[in-house]
Design a protein around this motif. Structure first.
Motif, PDB file in Angstrom:
ATOM      1  N   ASN A 103       0.918  -1.308   0.126  1.00 34.42           N
ATOM      2  CA  ASN A 103       0.050  -0.079   0.157  1.00 34.42           C
ATOM      3  C   ASN A 103       0.923   1.384  -0.108  1.00 34.42           C
ATOM      4  O   ASN A 103       0.311   2.352   0.075  1.00 34.42           O
ATOM      5  CB  ASN A 103      -0.842   0.081   1.121  1.00 34.42           C
ATOM      6  CG  ASN A 103      -0.217  -0.112   2.513  1.00 34.42           C
ATOM      7  OD1 ASN A 103       1.068  -0.114   2.521  1.00 34.42           O
ATOM      8  ND2 ASN A 103      -1.191  -0.437   3.508  1.00 34.42           N
ATOM      9  N   ASN A 138      -3.860  -3.878  -1.075  1.00 34.57           N
ATOM     10  CA  ASN A 138      -4.080  -2.844  -2.312  1.00 34.57           C
ATOM     11  C   ASN A 138      -4.422  -3.830  -3.496  1.00 34.57           C
ATOM     12  O   ASN A 138      -3.808  -4.503  -3.805  1.00 34.57           O
ATOM     13  CB  ASN A 138      -2.763  -2.254  -2.614  1.00 34.57           C
ATOM     14  CG  ASN A 138      -2.974  -1.063  -3.235  1.00 34.57           C
ATOM     15  OD1 ASN A 138      -4.202  -0.954  -4.188  1.00 34.57           O
ATOM     16  ND2 ASN A 138      -2.183   0.250  -3.315  1.00 34.57           N
ATOM     17  N   CYS A 141      -2.397  -3.044  -8.344  1.00 33.92           N
ATOM     18  CA  CYS A 141      -1.157  -3.686  -8.224  1.00 33.92           C
ATOM     19  C   CYS A 141      -0.706  -3.713  -9.788  1.00 33.92           C
ATOM     20  O   CYS A 141      -1.128  -4.275 -10.600  1.00 33.92           O
ATOM     21  CB  CYS A 141      -0.834  -4.973  -7.613  1.00 33.92           C
ATOM     22  SG  CYS A 141       0.540  -5.767  -7.727  1.00 33.92           S
ATOM     23  N   ASN A 210      -9.187   2.049   1.807  1.00 31.58           N
ATOM     24  CA  ASN A 210      -9.294   3.248   2.349  1.00 31.58           C
ATOM     25  C   ASN A 210     -10.589   3.829   2.378  1.00 31.58           C
ATOM     26  O   ASN A 210     -11.438   3.575   1.561  1.00 31.58           O
ATOM     27  CB  ASN A 210      -8.497   4.238   1.415  1.00 31.58           C
ATOM     28  CG  ASN A 210      -6.983   3.969   1.580  1.00 31.58           C
ATOM     29  OD1 ASN A 210      -6.510   3.786   2.756  1.00 31.58           O
ATOM     30  ND2 ASN A 210      -6.054   4.146   0.465  1.00 31.58           N
TER      31      ASN A 210
END
Length: 262
Positions: A103, A138, A141, A210
């Protein structure tokens, strides 16, 4: 252990392969007796020195006893890739790229750097297996796009997708690991009982996403001053600059239809 095959352990940054981080990499296997079990009592520990991990025993003073033929693993850092090209690793049968998802920041042309590392290790052999391990931190990528892994964002936990590449013998298996019942209900989860969705990555393996502010006000089409678009990782986002009296903001949301009138 019978085949004397070695491991190449890959990380992104050189700092991840120095000092305490490197020295404790296999400590879990040592503590639970797996090293002794797998070597049938020949070795009791694993010692790290100068970019290599050795099977070892310990003398009465606790000093590690090992030899060059006891190497089981080599360390590779993508940020230090240039220093590995002139060395040969004929006995490496497994490449493990740990924490390949981040991240934080990826290296410039990182996929190419990883492929160069693989080339250094594999040379002309065809018997090397590669494992890429990562926590669900995340969804965006660069490896996913470079490797053509198109369905990762839609995968359900506990499923495996297999990708093929034309006439090549290469196959890539992607597993979105499912946390077992014991993991989800383990007693240690009490430390992560706060009302933050990102902690579900720790307790259940969900993607760490997030949190962003929600749309603060309702608006009508006439309140939109400007519409623009963002294309990112094969996704399209529609963005609107909105004015409601003294309140100005931009609203960004996923666009599910193609952009018209480019």
């Amino acid at each position: 252990m019978k085949e004397k095959r070695q491991i190449a352990y890959v990380r992104r940054w050189k700092e991840d392969l120095t000092g305490r981080r490197a020295a404790t990499l296999f400590s879990g296997l040592v503590e639970n007796g797996e090293v002794t079990k797998l070597t049938q009592g020949e070795f009791t520990g694993i010692h790290y020195w100068a970019g290599k991990w050795y099977l070892c025993n310990y003398d009465e003073a606790g000093k590690a006893i090992y030899a060059d033929q006891d190497i089981i693993c080599f360390a590779f850092a993508l940020s230090d890739n240039e220093h590995n090209k002139s060395t040969s690793y004929p006995n490496v049968g497994i490449i493990i790229f740990d924490e390949f998802l981040t991240n934080s920041l990826y290296l410039n042309e990182e996929f190419v750097a990883f492929m160069n590392t693989v080339s250094t290790i594999v040379r002309r052999r065809e018997d090397v297996k590669i494992y890429m391990l990562g926590n669900t931190v995340n969804k965006f990528c660069p490896y996913f796009k470079e490797m053509g892994l198109e369905h990762i964002q839609k995968m359900q936990q506990g499923t495996i997708d297999v990708y093929a590449y034309g006439n090549s013998a290469l196959t890539v298996a992607v597993e979105y690991c499912k946390s077992n019942t014991d993991t989800k209900n383990k007693e240690a989860n009490k430390y992560f009982a706060f009302n933050n969705p990102k902690l579900e990555m720790i307790t259940g393996g969900a993607w760490e996403l997030n949190m962003y502010p929600h749309l603060p006000h309702k608006y009508k089409p006439r309140d939109i001053l400007l519409t623009y678009f963002i294309e990112f990782n094969d996704n399209i986002y529609q963005c609107e600059v909105i004015s409601l009296g003294d309140v100005w903001f931009t609203y960004i949301h996923v666009k599910t239809t193609p952009i018209k009138g480019k």
